[in-house]
Design a protein around this motif. Structure first.
Motif, short mmCIF file in Angstrom:
data_model
loop_
_atom_site.label_atom_id
_atom_site.label_comp_id
_atom_site.label_asym_id
_atom_site.label_seq_id
_atom_site.Cartn_x
_atom_site.Cartn_y
_atom_site.Cartn_z
N ALA A 127 1.26 -0.77 0.04
CA ALA A 127 0.64 0.15 -0.06
C ALA A 127 0.85 1.14 0.07
CB ALA A 127 -0.84 -0.17 1.21
N CYS A 128 1.76 1.21 0.69
CA CYS A 128 2.50 2.50 0.60
C CYS A 128 3.70 2.39 -0.35
CB CYS A 128 4.17 2.08 1.85
SG CYS A 128 3.58 2.70 3.43
N CYS A 129 3.99 1.77 -0.69
CA CYS A 129 4.09 1.30 -2.12
C CYS A 129 3.40 1.99 -3.37
CB CYS A 129 5.07 0.18 -3.34
SG CYS A 129 5.96 0.66 -4.75
N VAL A 130 2.49 1.84 -3.57
CA VAL A 130 1.35 1.95 -4.17
C VAL A 130 0.90 3.63 -4.15
CG1 VAL A 130 -1.35 2.64 -4.71
CG2 VAL A 130 0.18 0.24 -4.95
N ASN A 131 1.24 3.91 -3.39
CA ASN A 131 0.67 5.57 -2.38
C ASN A 131 2.00 6.65 -2.58
OD1 ASN A 131 -0.21 7.85 -1.19
ND2 ASN A 131 0.73 6.89 0.50
N VAL A 132 3.46 5.92 -2.80
CA VAL A 132 4.58 6.64 -3.38
C VAL A 132 4.45 6.52 -5.30
CG1 VAL A 132 6.78 6.70 -3.57
CG2 VAL A 132 5.54 6.31 -1.36
N GLY A 133 3.85 5.67 -5.28
CA GLY A 133 4.25 5.52 -6.83
C GLY A 133 2.88 7.15 -7.49
N GLY A 134 1.78 6.95 -6.81
CA GLY A 134 0.97 7.33 -7.38
C GLY A 134 1.40 9.56 -6.77
N LEU A 135 1.79 9.66 -5.63
CA LEU A 135 2.43 10.63 -4.86
C LEU A 135 3.26 11.64 -6.87
CD1 LEU A 135 2.94 10.42 -1.24
CD2 LEU A 135 1.30 11.73 -2.68
N PHE A 136 4.20 10.25 -6.73
CA PHE A 136 5.16 10.80 -8.32
C PHE A 136 3.78 10.95 -9.13
CE2 PHE A 136 8.49 9.61 -4.67
CZ PHE A 136 8.94 10.73 -5.03
N SER A 137 3.42 10.10 -9.78
CA SER A 137 2.90 10.45 -10.83
C SER A 137 1.65 11.68 -10.47
CB SER A 137 1.72 9.67 -11.03
OG SER A 137 0.79 9.34 -10.66
N VAL A 138 0.90 11.51 -9.66
CA VAL A 138 1.15 13.42 -9.58
C VAL A 138 1.84 14.54 -10.19
CG1 VAL A 138 -0.40 14.95 -8.54
CG2 VAL A 138 -1.26 12.21 -8.16
N ARG A 139 3.32 14.21 -9.35
CA ARG A 139 3.93 15.19 -9.01
C ARG A 139 4.03 15.52 -10.63
NH1 ARG A 139 6.87 19.13 -8.29
NH2 ARG A 139 9.18 19.32 -8.09
N GLY A 140 4.82 14.37 -11.50
CA GLY A 140 5.05 14.73 -12.34
C GLY A 140 4.19 15.02 -13.62
N ALA A 141 2.62 14.65 -13.63
CA ALA A 141 1.59 15.31 -14.26
C ALA A 141 1.92 16.94 -13.70
CB ALA A 141 0.31 14.75 -13.62
N THR A 142 1.97 17.23 -12.63
CA THR A 142 1.69 18.89 -13.09
C THR A 142 2.96 19.71 -13.09
OG1 THR A 142 3.02 18.86 -10.39
CG2 THR A 142 0.99 18.32 -10.85
N ARG A 143 4.40 18.92 -14.09
CA ARG A 143 5.15 18.91 -14.54
C ARG A 143 5.40 19.32 -15.84
NH1 ARG A 143 10.53 17.12 -13.49
NH2 ARG A 143 10.99 19.49 -13.88
N ARG A 144 3.73 19.04 -16.63
CA ARG A 144 3.69 18.87 -17.78
C ARG A 144 4.07 20.06 -18.54
NH1 ARG A 144 -1.70 16.61 -19.35
NH2 ARG A 144 -2.57 16.81 -16.98
N SER A 145 3.98 21.49 -18.30
CA SER A 145 4.61 22.52 -19.09
C SER A 145 6.08 22.67 -18.98
CB SER A 145 4.38 23.74 -18.85
OG SER A 145 4.16 24.73 -17.42
N ASP A 146 6.50 22.17 -18.18
CA ASP A 146 8.05 22.56 -17.84
C ASP A 146 8.71 21.53 -18.87
OD1 ASP A 146 7.95 23.94 -15.77
OD2 ASP A 146 8.05 22.85 -14.43
N ILE A 147 8.14 19.86 -19.11
CA ILE A 147 8.64 19.04 -20.08
C ILE A 147 8.42 19.10 -21.27
CG2 ILE A 147 8.50 16.85 -20.43
CD1 ILE A 147 7.09 16.42 -17.76
N ALA A 148 7.16 19.80 -21.84
CA ALA A 148 7.03 20.72 -22.74
C ALA A 148 7.85 21.67 -23.22
CB ALA A 148 5.17 20.82 -23.12
N THR A 149 8.49 22.61 -22.18
CA THR A 149 9.53 23.48 -22.26
C THR A 149 10.40 23.53 -22.73
OG1 THR A 149 7.99 25.39 -21.24
CG2 THR A 149 9.92 25.69 -21.58
N ALA A 150 10.70 21.85 -22.00
CA ALA A 150 12.14 21.41 -22.03
C ALA A 150 12.03 20.50 -23.39
CB ALA A 150 12.22 20.52 -20.64
#
Length: 181
Positions: A32-55
């Motif tokens: 459960a902790c592993c799934v939670n951490v994976g979800g947190l990092f996927s949300v974190r990455g999703a908020t960086r879409r504009s940064d990734i597009a700029t790069a």
């Protein structure tokens, strides 16, 4: 008369079933902790879409973007582990104080480095999987609409707050999983 008894049964005695149930619960908590951490990092990455597009627009390769995501995940995980170590130690100490006397070897409960490292590796796998998944989704997007709407993205203060939420939640998940093991 000599009687052979399996080592696990000799160490746990009549508490074998409760200890086995705790081990299964610990494993479920780690998952459960592993799934939670994976979800947190996927949300974190999703908020960086504009940064990734700029790069991408500036010519960054996919390999460089994956490397950046992995390094960011490791930095956040390292910070979380530094926070989690004393929290897990406090949890184990609290367990020793409240454990019933009938539980064999409860007084010997300790934070074992091998369990700590195993939990760190499992949670690192979850974090990297979440970061990889978010980056995969971001790389599939057309960057032009993202770049046109880049003024509407998250502010740097929001990103900083999200980063600390990820670190704190990862630290708590890690502390729980280590204390559970």
């Amino acid at each position: 008369r000599v009687r052979l008894v399996p080592l696990l049964q000799a160490q746990t005695g009549a508490a074998f079933r409760p200890v086995a149930a705790m081990a299964i619960a610990s494993l479920m908590l780690l998952v459960a902790c592993c799934v939670n951490v994976g979800g947190l990092f996927s949300v974190r990455g999703a908020t960086r879409r504009s940064d990734i597009a700029t790069a991408q627009a500036l010519g960054a390769s996919e390999r460089a973007l994956y490397w950046e995501a992995a390094m960011e995940a490791f930095i956040l995980l390292a910070t979380a582990i530094v926070i989690a170590a004393p929290v897990a130690a406090l949890g184990v100490a609290a367990f020793r104080r409240i454990a019933p006397a009938s539980l064999p070897n409860a007084a010997n409960a300790a934070l074992h480095p091998a369990a700590f490292a195993a939990c760190a590796l499992v949670l690192a796998g979850g974090a990297l999987a979440g970061a990889w998944w978010a980056l995969q989704r971001a790389l599939r997007n057309d960057i032009v609409p993202i770049l046109r709407g880049s003024g509407k993205g998250t502010k740097s203060g929001d990103r900083r707050q999200l980063r600390w939420i990820v670190v704190v939640e990862t630290a708590l998940a890690f502390a729980l999983s280590v204390a559970g093991v």
